[in-house]
Scaffold this motif. Structure first.
Motif, mmCIF file in Angstrom:
data_model
loop_
_atom_site.group_PDB
_atom_site.id
_atom_site.type_symbol
_atom_site.label_atom_id
_atom_site.label_comp_id
_atom_site.label_asym_id
_atom_site.label_seq_id
_atom_site.Cartn_x
_atom_site.Cartn_y
_atom_site.Cartn_z
ATOM 1 N N UNK A 98 -53.935 11.888 -32.011
ATOM 2 C CA UNK A 98 -54.524 12.720 -32.802
ATOM 3 C C UNK A 98 -55.553 13.325 -32.345
ATOM 4 N N UNK A 99 -55.288 14.516 -31.751
ATOM 5 C CA UNK A 99 -56.270 15.442 -31.188
ATOM 6 C C UNK A 99 -57.067 16.292 -31.863
ATOM 7 N N UNK A 100 -58.514 15.934 -31.949
ATOM 8 C CA UNK A 100 -59.202 16.648 -32.830
ATOM 9 C C UNK A 100 -59.133 18.239 -32.682
ATOM 10 N N UNK A 101 -58.976 18.372 -31.423
ATOM 11 C CA UNK A 101 -58.980 19.880 -31.189
ATOM 12 C C UNK A 101 -58.073 20.769 -31.952
ATOM 13 N N UNK A 102 -56.764 20.012 -32.402
ATOM 14 C CA UNK A 102 -55.977 20.706 -33.251
ATOM 15 C C UNK A 102 -56.526 20.862 -34.815
ATOM 16 N N UNK A 103 -57.325 20.038 -34.980
ATOM 17 C CA UNK A 103 -58.101 20.238 -36.285
ATOM 18 C C UNK A 103 -59.006 21.363 -36.030
ATOM 19 N N UNK A 104 -59.666 21.489 -35.260
ATOM 20 C CA UNK A 104 -60.535 22.582 -34.749
ATOM 21 C C UNK A 104 -59.741 23.829 -34.887
ATOM 22 N N UNK A 105 -58.782 23.922 -34.010
ATOM 23 C CA UNK A 105 -57.896 25.164 -33.949
ATOM 24 C C UNK A 105 -57.285 25.564 -35.288
ATOM 25 N N UNK A 106 -56.682 24.546 -36.156
ATOM 26 C CA UNK A 106 -56.336 24.879 -37.559
ATOM 27 C C UNK A 106 -57.345 25.530 -38.208
ATOM 28 N N UNK A 107 -58.621 25.037 -38.188
ATOM 29 C CA UNK A 107 -59.580 25.558 -39.136
ATOM 30 C C UNK A 107 -59.723 27.103 -38.782
ATOM 31 N N UNK A 108 -59.843 27.407 -37.396
ATOM 32 C CA UNK A 108 -59.906 28.952 -36.820
ATOM 33 C C UNK A 108 -58.834 29.679 -37.436
ATOM 34 N N UNK A 109 -57.741 29.376 -37.990
ATOM 35 C CA UNK A 109 -56.747 30.267 -38.689
ATOM 36 C C UNK A 109 -55.689 30.750 -37.307
#
Length: 101
Positions: free
Chosen positions: A60-71
């Protein structure tokens, strides 16, 4: 080769030097930006047009959550947990390298 595109590699994993050396051998140095370890990942994400994670293994890579938040539009390897798709907008691609070409 279209040189108007840049690949931005953020971070410094175990293969950092190997990837950097291979980039130079393939004469792609002008097409790749190596940031190394940074503390301002969101700034880099906001400068990108797309986020791509072609990993062979990630839980569950956290960076995907960050990238999702950036749109950003996001393309991920099918080896990444489907639970990463918090927005329903992520695209999962086969981990076969031919699929990425």
């Amino acid at each position: 080769m279209n040189t108007k595109y840049k690949l931005v590699l953020v971070g410094q994993g175990g293969l950092f030097n190997q990837v950097k050396n291979q980039t130079e051998k393939m004469n792609l140095k002008d097409c790749v930006i190596f940031t190394g370890s940074v503390h301002n990942v969101p700034d880099y994400l906001l400068a990108m047009d797309m986020f791509v994670l072609p990993s062979y293994y990630e839980g569950q890579p956290f960076v995907v959550v960050e990238a999702s938040a950036s749109g950003l539009p996001i393309i991920l390897s099918d080896k990444i947990s489907r639970e990463s798709d918090l927005t329903g907008k992520l695209e999962f691609v086969s981990s076969d390298p031919k699929a990425w070409v």
